[in-house]
Design a protein around this motif. Structure first.
Motif, PDB file in Angstrom:
ATOM      1  N   ASP A  86       0.839  -1.198   0.000  1.00  0.00           N
ATOM      2  CA  ASP A  86       0.000   0.000   0.000  1.00  0.00           C
ATOM      3  C   ASP A  86       0.877   1.252   0.000  1.00  0.00           C
ATOM      4  N   SER A 115     -10.038  -2.038  -0.803  1.00  0.00           N
ATOM      5  CA  SER A 115      -9.001  -1.120  -1.276  1.00  0.00           C
ATOM      6  C   SER A 115      -8.386  -1.559  -2.594  1.00  0.00           C
ATOM      7  N   ASN A 156     -10.389   6.632  -0.905  1.00  0.00           N
ATOM      8  CA  ASN A 156      -9.630   5.472  -0.465  1.00  0.00           C
ATOM      9  C   ASN A 156      -9.097   5.662   0.947  1.00  0.00           C
ATOM     10  N   THR A 175     -11.608   5.336   3.866  1.00  0.00           N
ATOM     11  CA  THR A 175     -12.071   4.047   4.365  1.00  0.00           C
ATOM     12  C   THR A 175     -11.563   3.753   5.775  1.00  0.00           C
TER      13      THR A 175
END
Length: 223
Positions: A138, A181, A207, A210
């Motif tokens: 990520d 995601s 995003n 979240t």
């Protein structure tokens, strides 16, 4: 305090920075738990450095909201507090949105491919329930537009506030709530490839949004 068994992790050439990173990472991954008292001496022994870089690292970590110090009394790992995390989430989301806005006009095919590869690693890590690998992937995904934006101010702000969120993200990526995601990342890539600045910026903010539902699971500390 219990410390990891490995010793002498920090190269002498980068004592301050590496001491900071090692303690920060131990807090983020839960090795050093919220509320745990930190001892300069034990941290120095663990890292294989003198107390000076450890104390400098703890001062930086206090500025980042990861530790709390009461001079002459104690230093502890900061509890996960909803107000601090909410502030970090808001600032981090805004910085990533700004990075996408500034990077997108010049984002190359190679950089888009790097985002796709990072998202593939991210999806694989989630399938394997590997939280550390998911967080690393990520980071790689969002790091592409941050680097492409060439905005040092964005990077500096993110370096300060992202570690606070990483403890919360461990909760998200260890549950089903993090699976969405992957699709959101795909949407961001598609919007970037289409040159849709507003769409990509909005999708990036969504995003990072979240994380907001998880904030309700955190305690609000009394002032």
């Amino acid at each position: 305090m219990p410390v990891p068994q490995s010793r002498g992790l920090v190269p002498r050439s980068l004592l301050r920075e590496n001491a900071y990173q090692a303690i920060r990472d131990a807090i983020v991954d839960g090795t050093l738990a919220p509320g745990e008292r930190l001892s300069d001496g034990e941290l120095s022994e663990w890292l294989g450095v003198s107390r000076t870089p450890v104390r400098e690292a703890l001062a930086r970590l206090e500025q980042a909201g990861l530790v709390r110090t009461r001079p002459g009394r104690y230093t502890i790992v900061s509890p996960l507090d909803v107000r601090a995390v909410r502030a970090a989430q808001s600032v981090t989301a805004a910085m990533h949105e700004l990075a996408v806005r500034e990077a997108l006009p010049n984002l190359t095919g190679a950089e888009l491919d790097a985002m796709r590869q990072a998202n593939a690693r991210f999806a694989d890590a989630l399938r394997r329930d590997d939280v550390d690998a998911a967080i690393a992937a990520d980071d790689d995904f969002h790091g592409v537009p941050v680097t492409a934006s060439a905005n040092d101010a964005v990077r500096t702000v993110l370096e300060q506030f992202t570690p606070v969120l990483r403890r919360l993200e461990r909760l998200r990526f260890s549950s089903l709530s993090g699976r969405g995601s992957v699709a959101q990342h795909d949407q961001i890539i598609a919007l970037c490839e289409a040159g849709d600045v507003e769409g990509a910026a909005a999708a990036t903010r969504a995003n990072w949004g979240t994380l907001v539902p998880l904030l309700d699971t955190l305690p609000t500390e009394e002032s």
